[in-house]
Write a protein that holds these residues in place. Structure first.
Motif, PDB file in Angstrom:
ATOM      1  N   SER A  44       0.810  -1.220   0.000  1.00 53.11           N
ATOM      2  CA  SER A  44       0.000   0.000   0.000  1.00 53.11           C
ATOM      3  C   SER A  44       0.843   1.270   0.000  1.00 53.11           C
ATOM      4  N   ILE A  45       2.166   1.140   0.073  1.00 54.54           N
ATOM      5  CA  ILE A  45       3.056   2.302   0.077  1.00 54.54           C
ATOM      6  C   ILE A  45       3.418   2.650  -1.359  1.00 54.54           C
ATOM      7  N   ASN A  46       3.101   3.869  -1.775  1.00 55.88           N
ATOM      8  CA  ASN A  46       3.475   4.316  -3.112  1.00 55.88           C
ATOM      9  C   ASN A  46       4.686   5.245  -3.035  1.00 55.88           C
ATOM     10  N   GLN A  47       5.097   5.747  -4.193  1.00 56.91           N
ATOM     11  CA  GLN A  47       6.294   6.575  -4.259  1.00 56.91           C
ATOM     12  C   GLN A  47       6.117   7.890  -3.510  1.00 56.91           C
ATOM     13  N   ASN A  48       4.930   8.459  -3.545  1.00 54.24           N
ATOM     14  CA  ASN A  48       4.691   9.732  -2.853  1.00 54.24           C
ATOM     15  C   ASN A  48       4.832   9.585  -1.342  1.00 54.24           C
ATOM     16  N   ILE A  49       4.328   8.490  -0.811  1.00 54.13           N
ATOM     17  CA  ILE A  49       4.439   8.258   0.632  1.00 54.13           C
ATOM     18  C   ILE A  49       5.897   8.061   1.023  1.00 54.13           C
ATOM     19  N   LYS A  50       6.631   7.326   0.202  1.00 54.50           N
ATOM     20  CA  LYS A  50       8.045   7.098   0.502  1.00 54.50           C
ATOM     21  C   LYS A  50       8.837   8.402   0.456  1.00 54.50           C
ATOM     22  N   ASN A  51       8.577   9.226  -0.536  1.00 53.53           N
ATOM     23  CA  ASN A  51       9.267  10.513  -0.629  1.00 53.53           C
ATOM     24  C   ASN A  51       8.915  11.422   0.543  1.00 53.53           C
ATOM     25  N   ARG A  52       7.664  11.389   0.951  1.00 53.66           N
ATOM     26  CA  ARG A  52       7.245  12.214   2.090  1.00 53.66           C
ATOM     27  C   ARG A  52       7.915  11.742   3.375  1.00 53.66           C
ATOM     28  N   ALA A  53       8.020  10.438   3.560  1.00 50.82           N
ATOM     29  CA  ALA A  53       8.685   9.905   4.749  1.00 50.82           C
ATOM     30  C   ALA A  53      10.162  10.295   4.766  1.00 50.82           C
ATOM     31  N   TYR A  76       4.999   6.356   9.320  1.00 49.04           N
ATOM     32  CA  TYR A  76       3.631   6.340   9.850  1.00 49.04           C
ATOM     33  C   TYR A  76       2.939   7.687   9.634  1.00 49.04           C
ATOM     34  N   LEU A  77       3.670   8.780   9.846  1.00 51.79           N
ATOM     35  CA  LEU A  77       3.086  10.109   9.643  1.00 51.79           C
ATOM     36  C   LEU A  77       2.747  10.354   8.173  1.00 51.79           C
ATOM     37  N   SER A  78       3.614   9.907   7.291  1.00 54.18           N
ATOM     38  CA  SER A  78       3.360  10.107   5.857  1.00 54.18           C
ATOM     39  C   SER A  78       2.178   9.274   5.379  1.00 54.18           C
ATOM     40  N   VAL A  79       2.002   8.081   5.950  1.00 53.73           N
ATOM     41  CA  VAL A  79       0.851   7.250   5.583  1.00 53.73           C
ATOM     42  C   VAL A  79      -0.449   7.924   6.000  1.00 53.73           C
ATOM     43  N   LYS A  80      -0.442   8.548   7.166  1.00 49.97           N
ATOM     44  CA  LYS A  80      -1.654   9.196   7.659  1.00 49.97           C
ATOM     45  C   LYS A  80      -1.995  10.448   6.866  1.00 49.97           C
ATOM     46  N   GLU A  81      -1.008  11.053   6.225  1.00 47.41           N
ATOM     47  CA  GLU A  81      -1.285  12.241   5.415  1.00 47.41           C
ATOM     48  C   GLU A  81      -2.050  11.893   4.144  1.00 47.41           C
ATOM     49  N   TYR A  82      -1.760  10.731   3.583  1.00 47.13           N
ATOM     50  CA  TYR A  82      -2.424  10.317   2.341  1.00 47.13           C
ATOM     51  C   TYR A  82      -3.638   9.471   2.705  1.00 47.13           C
ATOM     52  N   THR A  83      -4.760  10.134   2.830  1.00 50.81           N
ATOM     53  CA  THR A  83      -5.982   9.459   3.275  1.00 50.81           C
ATOM     54  C   THR A  83      -6.623   8.615   2.179  1.00 50.81           C
ATOM     55  N   ASP A  84      -6.185   8.792   0.927  1.00 57.50           N
ATOM     56  CA  ASP A  84      -6.796   8.035  -0.162  1.00 57.50           C
ATOM     57  C   ASP A  84      -6.210   6.637  -0.305  1.00 57.50           C
ATOM     58  N   PRO A 140      -4.992   2.496   4.925  1.00 62.00           N
ATOM     59  CA  PRO A 140      -4.243   2.891   6.127  1.00 62.00           C
ATOM     60  C   PRO A 140      -3.415   1.749   6.693  1.00 62.00           C
ATOM     61  N   LEU A 141      -2.297   2.118   7.287  1.00 65.84           N
ATOM     62  CA  LEU A 141      -1.428   1.165   7.973  1.00 65.84           C
ATOM     63  C   LEU A 141      -1.391   1.519   9.451  1.00 65.84           C
ATOM     64  N   ASN A 142      -1.412   0.517  10.289  1.00 64.42           N
ATOM     65  CA  ASN A 142      -1.256   0.784  11.709  1.00 64.42           C
ATOM     66  C   ASN A 142       0.204   0.609  12.112  1.00 64.42           C
ATOM     67  N   ILE A 143       0.511   1.012  13.318  1.00 68.21           N
ATOM     68  CA  ILE A 143       1.898   0.991  13.781  1.00 68.21           C
ATOM     69  C   ILE A 143       2.429  -0.436  13.849  1.00 68.21           C
ATOM     70  N   LYS A 144       1.574  -1.369  14.205  1.00 71.17           N
ATOM     71  CA  LYS A 144       2.014  -2.759  14.318  1.00 71.17           C
ATOM     72  C   LYS A 144       2.479  -3.312  12.973  1.00 71.17           C
ATOM     73  N   ASP A 198     -12.088   3.545   8.402  1.00 76.13           N
ATOM     74  CA  ASP A 198     -11.003   3.535   7.416  1.00 76.13           C
ATOM     75  C   ASP A 198     -10.391   2.146   7.236  1.00 76.13           C
ATOM     76  N   TYR A 199     -10.561   1.279   8.223  1.00 78.32           N
ATOM     77  CA  TYR A 199      -9.954  -0.051   8.167  1.00 78.32           C
ATOM     78  C   TYR A 199     -10.897  -1.124   7.622  1.00 78.32           C
ATOM     79  N   LEU A 200     -12.152  -0.793   7.409  1.00 75.47           N
ATOM     80  CA  LEU A 200     -13.121  -1.822   7.028  1.00 75.47           C
ATOM     81  C   LEU A 200     -12.761  -2.508   5.716  1.00 75.47           C
ATOM     82  N   SER A 201     -12.505  -1.725   4.681  1.00 80.35           N
ATOM     83  CA  SER A 201     -12.216  -2.316   3.369  1.00 80.35           C
ATOM     84  C   SER A 201     -10.953  -3.165   3.403  1.00 80.35           C
TER      85      SER A 201
END
Length: 340
Positions: free
Chosen positions: A138-147, A175-183, A186-190, A233-236
């Protein structure tokens, strides 16, 4: 038969053989030595038209990439092309074998040193980030660059002793970058901590939370823009894990139900149950576990309505979602059951 360039000359025609004098660049007569015309010879180095096969005069011949977000680069120029191992001079002529060997060695030494010299910790941390992101679909290039950007931002302002270690810090940034991209899913800390553990790094859920609490006072502007993830957010994500299981597919086949029908009904019923539970009643419960317990309740409700056996069990659900069975039972009996 040639004419003279100078029209004022007496003889304007010559019927003898003409040759080219390469030293002077002139066409002269072999009999009388008369200069017929001049030859404009191209210089030793010229700007050739850009082609796909020849990039010797391209502006990318000598490049300075500088700092990229998710990697540590050298600040100087590369020798030749970035990944080339064959070298030519300014005229495009290949170097001798000895010089080829010399520049290959220098290029290797320079590139290796420039990447990690005095930045070994940052280099290793960003390499770990790349590996972790490749393990999480679920991690794309934008999330990685933001992290990577957040990591570099934190490192510039933090001092030694302000946080536990760089790997925990890079996990917080992810974790912070994942939460910024709401589309995205979502990933949890675990899940982030488990990805680090697979690479044999001692990063735990507890250490990530502690690191986040340590750096939060200095970066309130970064943390205040992140909202808490809701169970909706976790249902799907949870339902997709369930329907992708081989055990669930076998059980659905016995009940003559398709995966699409079951997934659609489960998602609709789960959303209905969660909408009936107010935010104040959820308290400080884990949103991911609450979502899993809601899916379990939705499955029971669907089975009761169709007068069939339930597909899910608490043990199977906890195994598929990676949650503890007693946690699912506690959320189910302690909260969700009251709103059915």
């Amino acid at each position: 038969m040639y004419e003279l360039e100078n029209p004022s000359a007496e003889d304007t025609r010559c019927d003898h053989t003409v040759i080219l004098d390469h030293l002077r660049g002139e066409y002269i007569c072999t009999e009388c030595g008369l200069v017929i015309s001049r030859e404009f010879v191209p210089p030793s180095y010229k700007i050739n038209p850009s082609t796909e096969t020849d990039h010797r005069n391209s502006g990318t011949h000598f490049v300075a990439l500088g700092d990229r977000l998710n990697i540590v680069d050298g600040l100087g120029s590369y020798m030749g092309y970035q990944f080339s191992t064959f070298f030519v001079d300014k005229n495009g002529n290949p170097l001798s074998s000895k010089k080829q060997t010399l520049f290959k060695r220098l290029k290797y030494r320079y590139d290796l040193r420039a990447r990690i010299d005095k930045q070994e910790t940052d280099y290793r941390s960003l390499m770990v980030l790349n590996r972790v992101c490749s393990m999480l679909p679920s991690i794309n290039q934008n999330i990685k660059n933001r992290a990577a950007y957040l990591y570099q931002k934190f490192i510039k302002d933090l001092k030694k002793g302000d946080f536990y270690n760089h790997l925990n810090l890079i996990a917080v940034c992810l974790y912070l970058s994942v939460k910024e991209y709401t589309d995205t899913v979502p990933l949890n800390i675990k899940e982030i901590a488990d990805a680090f553990k697979k690479l044999h790094h001692r990063v735990t859920t507890k250490s990530i939370i502690k690191t986040a609490l340590l750096i939060k006072p200095k970066f309130k502007d970064v943390f205040q823009n992140h909202q808490s993830t809701k169970s909706e957010d976790y249902l799907s994500k949870i339902i997709h894990k369930i329907t992708a299981s081989a055990e669930i597919k076998i059980r659905l086949a016995k009940l003559d139900r398709t995966e699409f029908q079951y997934e659609k009904a489960l998602l609709k019923e789960s959303q209905t149950i969660l909408n009936s539970i107010p935010i104040t009643a959820r308290g400080g419960r884990n949103p991911y576990i609450l979502a899993a317990a809601t899916v379990y309740a939705a499955d029971l409700k669907i089975a009761k309505g169709s007068k069939r056996r339930a597909v899910l069990t608490q043990q199977l659900l906890s195994h598929l979602t990676g949650t503890a069975e007693y946690s699912v039972r506690d959320h189910w009996r302690g909260l969700v059951y009251n709103y059915l």
